[in-house]
Design an enzyme around this catalytic site. Sequence first.
Site, short mmCIF file in Angstrom:
data_model
loop_
_atom_site.label_atom_id
_atom_site.label_comp_id
_atom_site.label_asym_id
_atom_site.label_seq_id
_atom_site.Cartn_x
_atom_site.Cartn_y
_atom_site.Cartn_z
N ARG A 148 38.32 35.91 38.60
CA ARG A 148 39.22 36.88 37.96
C ARG A 148 39.29 38.10 38.87
NH1 ARG A 148 35.91 40.29 38.52
NH2 ARG A 148 37.24 41.66 37.34
N ASP A 345 46.16 45.90 38.15
CA ASP A 345 46.67 44.53 38.13
C ASP A 345 48.14 44.49 38.49
OD1 ASP A 345 44.14 44.40 36.36
OD2 ASP A 345 44.64 42.33 36.89
N ASN A 355 46.28 48.04 34.09
CA ASN A 355 44.90 47.70 34.46
C ASN A 355 44.15 47.34 33.17
OD1 ASN A 355 42.84 47.43 36.53
ND2 ASN A 355 41.85 49.18 35.58
O1 MRU Z 1 40.77 40.34 33.30
P1 MRU Z 1 40.24 40.61 34.68
O2 MRU Z 1 38.75 40.58 34.77
O3 MRU Z 1 40.90 39.73 35.71
O4 MRU Z 1 40.71 42.09 34.95
C1 MRU Z 1 40.43 42.69 36.17
C2 MRU Z 1 40.88 44.10 36.23
O5 MRU Z 1 41.46 44.62 35.32
C3 MRU Z 1 40.67 44.82 37.49
O6 MRU Z 1 40.51 46.19 37.26
C4 MRU Z 1 41.90 44.61 38.36
O7 MRU Z 1 42.19 43.25 38.53
C5 MRU Z 1 41.76 45.24 39.67
S1 MRU Z 1 40.63 44.33 40.70
C6 MRU Z 1 40.64 45.18 42.12
#
Ligand code: MRU
Length: 469
Positions: A148, A345, A355
């Site tokens: 992720r 994101d 995010n």
């Molecule tokens: O649901 P996830 O764990 O994939 O979410 C990740 C995030 O929200 C991070 O802050 C984002 O991907 C930035 S990673 C540099």
Amino acid sequence: LPDRPSGTPPPDPEPSAGTSGAGGAGAGKPVPAEADLERRRFFRQFAGDLFQAAATVVGTASMIQRSSAEAAQAILQPEEGAATLAGSTMLDERGAGAIAGGFRTPFRLLDDGILVLIDQRRLPDEIVDQPVRNASEAAWAIREMVVRGAPAIGQVAALGIARSARLARMTRPHARRAMLRGAANALIAARPTAVNLRWAVDRVMARYLEIGELSEDGEAIAAAVQQEAETIVHQATVDHGRLAEFGLEVLPVPEGRPLRLLTHCNTGPLACGQFGTALGIVQVAHHAERELHVWVDETRPYLQGARLTAWELAQAGVPHSLIADSAAGWLMARGEVDAILVGADRIAANGDTANKIGTYALAVLADRHGIPFYVCAPLSSVDLETPDGAGIQIEERSGEELLVIRGKRIAPAATGARNPAFDVTPAELITGIVTEEGVLRAPFGPALVAARAAAAERWAAAPAFGTRP
Ligand code: MRU
């Protein structure tokens, strides 16, 4: 915590020329340390070699690479003088280690081209490998959160398509087209908010289209797609290193006491492939011997902060404390937060930023208390086609993530839950966007366009990564 994952991907619907059986040996199971020769070899390699990409990442970021290697060596106690690069198709003249990375990198490639992910659902309790043999397994791994974090899922998606293109190189053109198009769609649909996923899939598919969707030359298609996937990983490695160093410039320098940063979710190498974004900056600061302390939001409900960020900071030796997400405002009110660093994101064309859920609340609180709030993200997270945050699709996840902790239900059986996984922080609450082209300031629209152009120019001037077929 998320449910204990059961962990094997769905059966392979694709040709499996030359691959081992489903899931590979030990898929989804903890590997006993003494038996895990492959992993030891991998870590030895990491400990012994600076990867070539780091040569293009100047200064502190390459120091991090070295000390990460030392940390991996210490943790895994590899034999003295053990060598080296065997074990990855990436570890050759095409830019050794851009993909192999090391201890904190969430994926690596084996000799036979199988991609191996560290199953992030199992962290911090145990390090478990999860083999991925094709694009549909990559989509499964992304959907199930084995991997992720926006940049990391883009890289894994690209490598998954490359793997499928390789398996399909003897397939008839129409069947190959159906397979690759299907794979691309499945990957893009796996998680809707992080734009890096679509961006990476589009890049590798564009190389396929360049050769011709119905070309008979399956070898050329496989080589081109592989080369593009490796390039994506290589460029991310370099770009995240640059971003981390630019980030150092914005950190406040308090007099006579440690700098107190607050971060949310997980933005380290596990989420990014190498270095990390917001956590990359933290590590650069730590290696630059800036005294600091990081408040780590636990990041309910999936606990990326508690499980992953705390794990990465502990390994890097960065002083940190876990806080409940709801404690952040109080710490700000007490003057105990100097700056907030988060990832992204998706950044819309006007700078509105999606995010992890809870980011928006932090930004509002930061504004209330006059605390700088930085979004730290590579330009692959920028979506210039979406004018503002209203156009960003927000992933809604199962309410079970809220209702059940480590297999135990914490709310009455009759209670349901709503679980949006991300939120959108309006551009006006963002102090700056730290990218590989520098720190962007409002108005973000033109700054993002200019930064994208600068990055494209820089990469156009760089020698091609690998041999372009
Ligand atoms: O649901 P996830 O764990 O994939 O979410 C990740 C995030 O929200 C991070 O802050 C984002 O991907 C930035 S990673 C540099």
